[in-house]
Design a protein around this motif. Structure first.
Motif, PDB file in Angstrom:
ATOM      1  N   ILE A 147      50.317  51.358  31.936  1.00 58.75           N
ATOM      2  CA  ILE A 147      49.561  51.302  30.689  1.00 58.75           C
ATOM      3  C   ILE A 147      48.178  50.759  31.002  1.00 58.75           C
ATOM      4  CG2 ILE A 147      49.433  50.317  28.383  1.00 58.75           C
ATOM      5  CD1 ILE A 147      52.514  50.289  28.405  1.00 58.75           C
ATOM      6  N   GLU A 148      47.168  51.599  30.833  1.00 52.18           N
ATOM      7  CA  GLU A 148      45.775  51.220  31.079  1.00 52.18           C
ATOM      8  C   GLU A 148      45.398  50.132  30.084  1.00 52.18           C
ATOM      9  OE1 GLU A 148      42.142  50.368  31.613  1.00 52.18           O
ATOM     10  OE2 GLU A 148      42.907  51.814  33.053  1.00 52.18           O
ATOM     11  N   PRO A 149      45.051  48.919  30.592  1.00 57.50           N
ATOM     12  CA  PRO A 149      44.793  47.791  29.686  1.00 57.50           C
ATOM     13  C   PRO A 149      43.677  48.033  28.666  1.00 57.50           C
ATOM     14  CG  PRO A 149      44.984  47.029  31.947  1.00 57.50           C
ATOM     15  CD  PRO A 149      44.979  48.528  31.979  1.00 57.50           C
ATOM     16  N   SER A 150      42.627  48.751  29.039  1.00 61.14           N
ATOM     17  CA  SER A 150      41.500  48.904  28.115  1.00 61.14           C
ATOM     18  C   SER A 150      41.755  49.946  27.028  1.00 61.14           C
ATOM     19  CB  SER A 150      40.225  49.262  28.885  1.00 61.14           C
ATOM     20  OG  SER A 150      40.389  50.509  29.540  1.00 61.14           O
ATOM     21  N   THR A 164      40.630  56.652  39.636  1.00 60.97           N
ATOM     22  CA  THR A 164      39.672  55.562  39.430  1.00 60.97           C
ATOM     23  C   THR A 164      39.347  54.783  40.700  1.00 60.97           C
ATOM     24  OG1 THR A 164      41.363  53.892  38.959  1.00 60.97           O
ATOM     25  CG2 THR A 164      40.577  55.233  37.089  1.00 60.97           C
ATOM     26  N   GLY A 165      40.260  54.808  41.675  1.00 61.60           N
ATOM     27  CA  GLY A 165      40.082  53.979  42.865  1.00 61.60           C
ATOM     28  C   GLY A 165      40.464  52.526  42.641  1.00 61.60           C
ATOM     29  N   ARG A 166      40.817  52.183  41.403  1.00 59.34           N
ATOM     30  CA  ARG A 166      41.204  50.804  41.078  1.00 59.34           C
ATOM     31  C   ARG A 166      42.716  50.650  41.186  1.00 59.34           C
ATOM     32  NH1 ARG A 166      37.631  51.695  36.489  1.00 59.34           N
ATOM     33  NH2 ARG A 166      39.482  51.715  35.184  1.00 59.34           N
ATOM     34  N   PRO A 167      43.195  49.467  41.571  1.00 54.75           N
ATOM     35  CA  PRO A 167      44.647  49.235  41.652  1.00 54.75           C
ATOM     36  C   PRO A 167      45.296  49.291  40.271  1.00 54.75           C
ATOM     37  CG  PRO A 167      43.436  47.479  42.752  1.00 54.75           C
ATOM     38  CD  PRO A 167      42.437  48.315  42.024  1.00 54.75           C
ATOM     39  N   ALA A 168      46.543  49.679  40.251  1.00 50.68           N
ATOM     40  CA  ALA A 168      47.365  49.605  39.041  1.00 50.68           C
ATOM     41  C   ALA A 168      48.418  48.537  39.312  1.00 50.68           C
ATOM     42  CB  ALA A 168      48.027  50.950  38.754  1.00 50.68           C
ATOM     43  N   TRP A 169      48.532  47.577  38.421  1.00 49.71           N
ATOM     44  CA  TRP A 169      49.485  46.484  38.598  1.00 49.71           C
ATOM     45  C   TRP A 169      50.138  46.199  37.257  1.00 49.71           C
ATOM     46  CZ3 TRP A 169      49.288  41.596  36.216  1.00 49.71           C
ATOM     47  CH2 TRP A 169      50.263  40.693  36.650  1.00 49.71           C
ATOM     48  N   THR A 170      51.414  45.947  37.294  1.00 45.10           N
ATOM     49  CA  THR A 170      52.104  45.498  36.097  1.00 45.10           C
ATOM     50  C   THR A 170      53.153  44.465  36.494  1.00 45.10           C
ATOM     51  OG1 THR A 170      53.306  46.126  34.093  1.00 45.10           O
ATOM     52  CG2 THR A 170      53.794  47.384  36.070  1.00 45.10           C
ATOM     53  N   LYS A 217      52.722  47.149  42.193  1.00 44.00           N
ATOM     54  CA  LYS A 217      51.289  47.333  42.415  1.00 44.00           C
ATOM     55  C   LYS A 217      51.115  48.642  43.164  1.00 44.00           C
ATOM     56  CE  LYS A 217      47.119  44.971  43.773  1.00 44.00           C
ATOM     57  NZ  LYS A 217      46.554  43.701  44.242  1.00 44.00           N
ATOM     58  N   CYS A 218      50.128  49.390  42.747  1.00 46.02           N
ATOM     59  CA  CYS A 218      49.834  50.681  43.340  1.00 46.02           C
ATOM     60  C   CYS A 218      48.368  50.654  43.748  1.00 46.02           C
ATOM     61  CB  CYS A 218      50.106  51.745  42.280  1.00 46.02           C
ATOM     62  SG  CYS A 218      50.053  53.434  42.849  1.00 46.02           S
ATOM     63  N   ILE A 219      48.086  50.841  45.038  1.00 45.20           N
ATOM     64  CA  ILE A 219      46.700  50.813  45.507  1.00 45.20           C
ATOM     65  C   ILE A 219      46.397  52.047  46.350  1.00 45.20           C
ATOM     66  CG2 ILE A 219      46.546  48.292  45.470  1.00 45.20           C
ATOM     67  CD1 ILE A 219      46.726  48.376  48.534  1.00 45.20           C
ATOM     68  N   ARG A 220      45.129  52.401  46.373  1.00 45.35           N
ATOM     69  CA  ARG A 220      44.653  53.537  47.154  1.00 45.35           C
ATOM     70  C   ARG A 220      44.199  53.044  48.526  1.00 45.35           C
ATOM     71  NH1 ARG A 220      40.834  58.352  45.541  1.00 45.35           N
ATOM     72  NH2 ARG A 220      39.959  58.862  47.578  1.00 45.35           N
ATOM     73  N   PHE A 221      44.417  53.875  49.533  1.00 43.07           N
ATOM     74  CA  PHE A 221      43.808  53.630  50.839  1.00 43.07           C
ATOM     75  C   PHE A 221      43.248  54.952  51.324  1.00 43.07           C
ATOM     76  CE2 PHE A 221      48.138  54.867  51.875  1.00 43.07           C
ATOM     77  CZ  PHE A 221      47.990  55.710  52.965  1.00 43.07           C
ATOM     78  N   ASP A 222      42.231  54.880  52.137  1.00 41.22           N
ATOM     79  CA  ASP A 222      41.601  56.088  52.655  1.00 41.22           C
ATOM     80  C   ASP A 222      41.642  56.076  54.172  1.00 41.22           C
ATOM     81  OD1 ASP A 222      40.531  57.469  50.228  1.00 41.22           O
ATOM     82  OD2 ASP A 222      39.553  55.532  49.964  1.00 41.22           O
TER      83      ASP A 222
END
Length: 143
Positions: free
Chosen positions: A73-76, A90-96, A114-119
């Motif tokens: 759920i996107e906080p904003s 977005t490149g931003r982490p998702a955490w709940t 937590k879900c994060i992107r890596f390149d």
């Protein structure tokens, strides 16, 4: 031989990096899925497989959403999203701190994830990590 800290030996001097990294990955007390940019599972550690009831080999190549259902759920905006798509976009982490994942037997497990992107030079990927909150919630109920 390189000293990394007080009396610590650099493990790279004694083990090949791939073997050491796999051992480290599997020693973690949290579940981790490594995903490609399409959400396909590239790797899973022992704890993730144990908690969700899937063997590591049976996970490889499957889409994470074939095995578990997860939303973010996107906080904003309070919009319900796939955390993988959100992180890639977005490149931003998702955490709940409070979510549920369904295991192989159909039971819902309370988790924090937590879900994060890596390149990498070749492609983007996702680390999806989670920890089981069942024991903590049991302790809270008992007190």
């Amino acid at each position: 031989m390189e000293i990394v800290g007080p009396d610590l030996i650099d493990p790279q001097d004694h083990f090949d990096g791939k073997t050491f990294n796999k051992a480290l990955f599997d020693a973690l007390a949290i579940g981790i899925f490594v995903l490609d940019a399409q959400g396909r599972i590239l790797s899973v550690n022992h704890e993730a497989a144990r908690m969700l009831g899937w063997s590591e080999a049976s996970c490889d190549g499957h889409f994470l959403h074939d095995l578990i259902d997860c939303t973010y759920i996107e906080p904003s905006t309070d919009e319900n999203l796939c955390p993988i798509a959100y992180v890639l976009k977005t490149g931003r982490p998702a955490w709940t701190s409070q979510a549920v994942l369904q295991d192989r037997m159909g039971q819902l497990r309370p988790v924090e994830y937590k879900c994060i992107r890596f390149d990498t030079p070749a492609q983007a990927g996702i680390l999806f990590s989670f920890r089981d909150l069942s024991h903590e919630l049991e302790l809270e109920r008992d007190h």
